[in-house]
Write an enzyme that holds these catalytic residues in place. Structure first.
Site, PDB file in Angstrom:
ATOM      1  N   ASP A   9       1.030  -1.071   0.035  1.00  0.00           N
ATOM      2  CA  ASP A   9      -0.027   0.011  -0.013  1.00  0.00           C
ATOM      3  C   ASP A   9       0.716   1.160  -0.128  1.00  0.00           C
ATOM      4  OD1 ASP A   9      -2.584   1.149   2.303  1.00  0.00           O
ATOM      5  OD2 ASP A   9      -1.335   2.305   0.520  1.00  0.00           O
ATOM      6  N   VAL A  32      -6.020   5.579  -5.834  1.00  0.00           N
ATOM      7  CA  VAL A  32      -4.724   6.029  -5.012  1.00  0.00           C
ATOM      8  C   VAL A  32      -4.728   7.495  -4.449  1.00  0.00           C
ATOM      9  CG1 VAL A  32      -3.047   6.328  -7.096  1.00  0.00           C
ATOM     10  CG2 VAL A  32      -2.216   5.378  -4.837  1.00  0.00           C
ATOM     11  N   ASP A  33      -5.367   8.234  -5.413  1.00  0.00           N
ATOM     12  CA  ASP A  33      -5.588   9.530  -4.902  1.00  0.00           C
ATOM     13  C   ASP A  33      -6.190   9.889  -3.785  1.00  0.00           C
ATOM     14  OD1 ASP A  33      -6.554  12.400  -7.179  1.00  0.00           O
ATOM     15  OD2 ASP A  33      -5.170  12.209  -5.326  1.00  0.00           O
ATOM     16  N   SER A 116      -2.621   5.335 -14.353  1.00  0.00           N
ATOM     17  CA  SER A 116      -3.741   5.214 -15.362  1.00  0.00           C
ATOM     18  C   SER A 116      -4.311   3.806 -15.357  1.00  0.00           C
ATOM     19  CB  SER A 116      -3.151   5.572 -16.649  1.00  0.00           C
ATOM     20  OG  SER A 116      -2.995   6.887 -16.775  1.00  0.00           O
TER      21      SER A 116
HETATM   22  N1  APR Z   1      -1.222   1.700  -3.092  1.00  0.00           N
HETATM   23  C1  APR Z   1      -0.777   1.467  -4.291  1.00  0.00           C
HETATM   24  N2  APR Z   1      -1.448   1.286  -5.468  1.00  0.00           N
HETATM   25  C2  APR Z   1      -2.811   1.494  -5.274  1.00  0.00           C
HETATM   26  C3  APR Z   1      -3.429   1.923  -4.014  1.00  0.00           C
HETATM   27  C4  APR Z   1      -2.436   2.046  -2.803  1.00  0.00           C
HETATM   28  N3  APR Z   1      -3.240   2.333  -1.881  1.00  0.00           N
HETATM   29  N4  APR Z   1      -4.920   2.460  -4.248  1.00  0.00           N
HETATM   30  C5  APR Z   1      -5.020   1.974  -5.719  1.00  0.00           C
HETATM   31  N5  APR Z   1      -3.643   1.527  -6.327  1.00  0.00           N
HETATM   32  C6  APR Z   1      -3.486   1.262  -7.662  1.00  0.00           C
HETATM   33  C7  APR Z   1      -4.723   0.506  -8.551  1.00  0.00           C
HETATM   34  O1  APR Z   1      -4.708  -0.708  -8.181  1.00  0.00           O
HETATM   35  C8  APR Z   1      -4.363   0.876  -9.887  1.00  0.00           C
HETATM   36  O2  APR Z   1      -3.544  -0.073 -10.308  1.00  0.00           O
HETATM   37  O3  APR Z   1      -3.316   2.275  -8.307  1.00  0.00           O
HETATM   38  C9  APR Z   1      -3.179   2.227  -9.585  1.00  0.00           C
HETATM   39  C10 APR Z   1      -3.992   3.433 -10.257  1.00  0.00           C
HETATM   40  O4  APR Z   1      -5.371   3.489  -9.978  1.00  0.00           O
HETATM   41  P1  APR Z   1      -6.334   4.662  -9.753  1.00  0.00           P
HETATM   42  O5  APR Z   1      -6.035   5.085  -8.427  1.00  0.00           O
HETATM   43  O6  APR Z   1      -7.437   4.405 -10.146  1.00  0.00           O
HETATM   44  O7  APR Z   1      -5.696   5.852 -10.652  1.00  0.00           O
HETATM   45  P2  APR Z   1      -5.814   6.154 -12.328  1.00  0.00           P
HETATM   46  O8  APR Z   1      -6.200   4.888 -13.130  1.00  0.00           O
HETATM   47  O9  APR Z   1      -4.650   6.680 -12.878  1.00  0.00           O
HETATM   48  O10 APR Z   1      -7.072   7.290 -12.205  1.00  0.00           O
HETATM   49  C11 APR Z   1      -6.777   8.675 -11.920  1.00  0.00           C
HETATM   50  O11 APR Z   1      -8.829   8.114 -10.649  1.00  0.00           O
HETATM   51  O12 APR Z   1      -8.651   8.307  -8.241  1.00  0.00           O
HETATM   52  C12 APR Z   1      -9.058   9.227  -9.403  1.00  0.00           C
HETATM   53  O13 APR Z   1      -8.559  11.446  -8.729  1.00  0.00           O
HETATM   54  C13 APR Z   1      -7.968  10.303  -9.381  1.00  0.00           C
HETATM   55  O14 APR Z   1      -9.130  11.063 -11.331  1.00  0.00           O
HETATM   56  C14 APR Z   1      -8.231  10.263 -11.040  1.00  0.00           C
HETATM   57  C15 APR Z   1      -8.153   8.897 -11.559  1.00  0.00           C
END
Ligand code: APR
Length: 394
Positions: A9, A32-33, A116
């Site tokens: 994480d 993750v955001d 992404s």
């Molecule tokens: N630690 C590590 N990796 C994580 C975590 C965590 N705590 N939570 C999620 N992930 C991984 C997911 O499994 C995925 O493989 O991060 C990767 C990116 O997923 P997203 O968070 O959905 O990001 P993204 O696909 O780039 O989309 C970005 O989503 O959350 C919103 O504000 C953000 O609008 C933006 C969009």
């Protein structure tokens, strides 16, 4: 090990900077955001409000606040739109821009999520490949950087990746690892030259053997044996190999030719009288000596060698300064990959460190797959090792 794949994480990682897969507003979101903003606390959002957003493919840096990490680098990945709208270049830009910022802020450790690959829909296997290529390319191009980079896979990411990324590797493992006892026993028997000195196989043995770890290439197979056939062959070989090994035991360690009893390897008369010191004085070329010789023969620098091996400078200088240095197996294999050795030379280098490759474990079979296919990108090999739950190289 400058570039590592880890399951974690990202909000819990004690590194100088973690990278956030943000959106262009930089005002938080899900995935993750959302996890990063929750863990960092409200002050992160306050600072983000002052940044004026961020373009896709770009990156901006803030403090880490309540996170274990000192910094958060916010980058905006592309939304997947079929792959024909410049997504790959934009995604690679996210990794490069974030690395530039991390280097500019003196970070020695950075953790990335798979940008992404979640809400933005980028196919995970492709997202991983773009990430590994961009990060390894940056590290190779900035040899002066002493930075460890973690690519963090989270939850189901890893399950999706293994076999999707490497279907042919899975088949290779099935073929070469399927019946470990037969193969390793058979290979061992073969390596101990239990067959005729000519190396020819006994007439009752099929000539369609898998690529032998002893470095003797397989006879070209006229037709791929059916799985059942090869399994049956293997059972028969195991029986033969057992028989041969039994003879071996009976001959009290003599090297047995399949066709005829070998005379026990005569110990040269001089050696019989030599003291232990004489024997020790006659050591073969050491691991370190062979490594340095191979670096010279390859015409590469030390830096190129340890970067290609995904090793850090400190470890390499330890090896270089100690003629009797004894590396771990994964370090020895990483250096064989860096030097682009074939199977025979790889086995020779490993033997000097006291190791061998066998078909009794998945790690070794994966290494054999890449070397026998002359694929020497250590980061691709590490993806495969990681996908199959093996230790990674470097
Ligand atoms: N630690 C590590 N990796 C994580 C975590 C965590 N705590 N939570 C999620 N992930 C991984 C997911 O499994 C995925 O493989 O991060 C990767 C990116 O997923 P997203 O968070 O959905 O990001 P993204 O696909 O780039 O989309 C970005 O989503 O959350 C919103 O504000 C953000 O609008 C933006 C969009």
């Amino acid at each position: 090990m400058p570039l590592q794949l880890v399951r974690n994480d990202i909000t819990k990682m004690k590194v100088d900077a973690i990278v956030n897969a943000a959106n262009s507003s930089l005002l938080g979101g899900g995935g993750v955001d959302g996890a990063i903003h929750r863990a960092a606390g409200p002050r992160l959002l306050e600072e983000c409000r002052t940044l004026g957003g961020c373009k896709t493919g770009q990156a901006k840096i803030t403090g880490g606040y309540d996170l274990p990490a000192k910094y958060v680098i916010h980058t905006v990945g592309p939304v997947w739109n079929g792959g024909t709208h410049g997504e790959e270049a934009l995604l690679a830009g996210c990794y490069r821009e974030s690395m530039q910022l991390a280097a500019a802020h003196g970070c020695t450790s950075v953790a990335f999520p798979l940008i992404s690959a979640g809400v933005y829909g980028y196919p995970k296997a492709q997202a991983l490949r773009v990430a590994m290529d961009a990060l390894s390319g940056f590290l190779l191009a900035h040899a002066e950087l002493d930075m460890t980079v973690y690519l963090v896979l989270f939850g189901r990411d890893t399950a999706l990746l293994g076999h999707a990324l490497f279907p042919d590797l899975q088949e290779f493992i099935d073929d070469h690892y399927a019946d470990e006892h037969t193969d390793s026993l058979y290979e061992r028997a073969r390596r101990q030259q239990l067959f005729s000195q000519s190396g020819a196989l006994p007439e009752n043995q099929p000539d369609a053997l898998p690529y032998g770890l002893s470095g003797m290439p397989a006879e070209p197979q006229t037709s791929a044996p059916s799985k059942k056939g090869s399994w049956l062959e293997k059972r028969r070989r195991k029986k033969d190999a057992n028989a041969l090994l039994t003879e071996e035991a009976a001959a009290d360690g003599a090297v047995i030719c399949h066709a005829a009893q070998a005379k026990p390897a005569a110990v040269p008369p001089a050696a019989k009288k030599d003291s232990l010191n004489d024997w020790v004085a006659r050591l073969d070329e050491s691991f370190q000596q062979m490594l340095l010789r191979k670096i010279d023969e390859a015409g590469i620098t030390d830096v190129e060698c340890y970067k290609r091996a995904n090793l850090d400078r400190k470890l390499f200088s330890k090896i270089r300064s100690d003629v009797h240095y004894s590396p771990s197996k994964k370090t020895a294999v990483a250096l064989a990959i860096a030097l682009r050795l074939d199977m025979t030379e790889t086995e020779d280098l490993l033997r000097k460190a006291g190791y061998a490759l066998s078909r009794s474990n998945v790690f070794d079979v994966i290494i054999e797959y890449f070397i026998s296919n002359r694929k020497y990108n250590i980061f691709e090999i590490n993806e495969a090792l990681f996908a199959f739950d093996q230790v990674t190289l470097g």
